[in-house]
Design a protein around this motif. Structure first.
Motif, short mmCIF file in Angstrom:
data_model
loop_
_atom_site.label_atom_id
_atom_site.label_comp_id
_atom_site.label_asym_id
_atom_site.label_seq_id
_atom_site.Cartn_x
_atom_site.Cartn_y
_atom_site.Cartn_z
N ILE A 124 0.84 -1.19 0.00
CA ILE A 124 0.00 0.00 0.00
C ILE A 124 0.88 1.25 0.00
N GLN A 125 0.33 2.34 -0.45
CA GLN A 125 1.08 3.59 -0.56
C GLN A 125 1.43 4.14 0.82
N VAL A 126 2.62 4.77 0.91
CA VAL A 126 3.09 5.36 2.16
C VAL A 126 3.21 6.87 2.01
N PRO A 127 3.12 7.61 3.12
CA PRO A 127 3.33 9.06 3.06
C PRO A 127 4.78 9.38 2.69
N THR A 128 4.99 10.54 2.12
CA THR A 128 6.33 11.02 1.80
C THR A 128 7.01 11.50 3.08
N VAL A 129 8.30 11.29 3.16
CA VAL A 129 9.07 11.75 4.32
C VAL A 129 9.88 12.98 3.90
N TYR A 130 10.13 13.85 4.86
CA TYR A 130 11.00 14.99 4.57
C TYR A 130 11.96 15.23 5.74
N PRO A 131 13.18 15.70 5.41
CA PRO A 131 14.21 15.92 6.42
C PRO A 131 14.12 17.32 7.02
N GLU A 132 14.67 17.46 8.25
CA GLU A 132 14.74 18.76 8.90
C GLU A 132 16.15 19.10 9.37
N THR A 133 16.84 18.14 10.00
CA THR A 133 18.18 18.41 10.53
C THR A 133 19.24 18.19 9.45
N ASN A 134 20.46 18.62 9.69
CA ASN A 134 21.55 18.42 8.74
C ASN A 134 21.81 16.95 8.47
N GLU A 135 21.84 16.13 9.53
CA GLU A 135 22.05 14.70 9.36
C GLU A 135 20.94 14.10 8.50
N GLU A 136 19.70 14.46 8.79
CA GLU A 136 18.57 13.94 8.02
C GLU A 136 18.67 14.35 6.55
N LYS A 137 19.07 15.60 6.30
CA LYS A 137 19.21 16.08 4.92
C LYS A 137 20.28 15.30 4.16
N GLN A 138 21.39 14.99 4.82
CA GLN A 138 22.45 14.21 4.18
C GLN A 138 21.96 12.81 3.82
N LEU A 139 21.28 12.16 4.77
CA LEU A 139 20.77 10.81 4.53
C LEU A 139 19.70 10.83 3.43
N TYR A 140 18.86 11.83 3.44
CA TYR A 140 17.80 11.96 2.44
C TYR A 140 18.40 12.15 1.04
N GLN A 141 19.40 13.02 0.95
CA GLN A 141 20.01 13.32 -0.34
C GLN A 141 20.80 12.13 -0.91
N SER A 142 21.34 11.29 -0.05
CA SER A 142 22.12 10.14 -0.52
C SER A 142 21.26 8.88 -0.71
N ALA A 143 19.98 8.97 -0.39
CA ALA A 143 19.09 7.80 -0.47
C ALA A 143 18.93 7.28 -1.90
N MET A 144 18.84 8.16 -2.87
CA MET A 144 18.65 7.73 -4.25
C MET A 144 19.83 6.89 -4.74
N GLU A 145 21.03 7.28 -4.35
CA GLU A 145 22.22 6.51 -4.72
C GLU A 145 22.16 5.11 -4.11
N ARG A 146 21.76 5.00 -2.84
CA ARG A 146 21.64 3.70 -2.20
C ARG A 146 20.56 2.86 -2.89
N ARG A 147 19.47 3.49 -3.27
CA ARG A 147 18.39 2.79 -3.95
C ARG A 147 18.88 2.21 -5.29
N GLN A 148 19.66 2.98 -6.03
CA GLN A 148 20.19 2.51 -7.30
C GLN A 148 21.12 1.31 -7.09
N LYS A 149 21.94 1.36 -6.04
CA LYS A 149 22.85 0.23 -5.75
C LYS A 149 22.08 -1.04 -5.42
N ARG A 150 20.96 -0.89 -4.72
CA ARG A 150 20.15 -2.06 -4.38
C ARG A 150 19.57 -2.74 -5.62
N ARG A 151 19.30 -1.93 -6.63
CA ARG A 151 18.67 -2.45 -7.85
C ARG A 151 19.66 -3.11 -8.79
N THR A 152 20.97 -2.96 -8.55
CA THR A 152 21.97 -3.57 -9.45
C THR A 152 22.51 -4.85 -8.89
#
Length: 152
Positions: A124-152
């Motif tokens: 089922i569909q999930v709500p979108t998440v958004y970052p607030e702190t610096n650590e959260e922003k770093q993890l959020y911004q690097s998530a797409m790269e991790r997602r691509q690695k999982r798919r290969t």
């Protein structure tokens, strides 16, 4: 309208005392025990985010950085770092704390992918998440790269 939820809302912290049955012959905690704790805290975090049942789709990049021994306090912290349509990436960090002096050491880090499901087990569909702190922003911004690695 799409629902957006801050990362902080999914934050979960679990604390445990490491006892002799949790450890191997060297007196350090079994890696499988730590993995079970990681999976549990990640699932709770994801459930808090989507308010639904979740299943573990993948566990990747588990890094055991330092040992945890009998008598240590084990602190597991998790929060959702990224969302897809039905999936959530959850970051988990585990620290050991000395009850003698309160000193904390990072012992394990991991990223898991959890999928929200209905009562019949369908995604089922999930709500979108958004970052607030610096650590959260770093993890959020690097998530797409991790997602691509999982798919290969």
């Amino acid at each position: 309208m799409e629902q957006k939820i801050p990362m902080q809302q999914s934050k979960v912290v679990q604390t445990r005392l490491v006892l002799p049955p949790d450890t191997n012959h060297m007196g350090s905690i079994f890696g499988g025990k730590v993995l079970a704790y990681i999976d549990e805290v990640a699932a709770i975090s994801a459930m808090k985010h989507c308010r639904s049942i979740v299943v573990t789709a993948s566990i990747d990049s588990v890094n055991f950085l330092s040992p945890v021994t009998v008598g240590d306090v084990l602190i597991s912290e998790a929060f959702v770092t990224s969302t897809g349509r039905t999936s959530m990436e959850v970051y988990v960090r585990v620290k050991r704390e000395s009850w003698k002096n309160g000193e904390q050491t990072l012992t394990t880090t991991s990223f898991l992918t959890m999928v929200a499901v209905d009562d019949q087990g369908y995604p089922i569909q999930v709500p979108t998440v958004y970052p607030e702190t610096n650590e959260e922003k770093q993890l959020y911004q690097s998530a797409m790269e991790r997602r691509q690695k999982r798919r290969t």
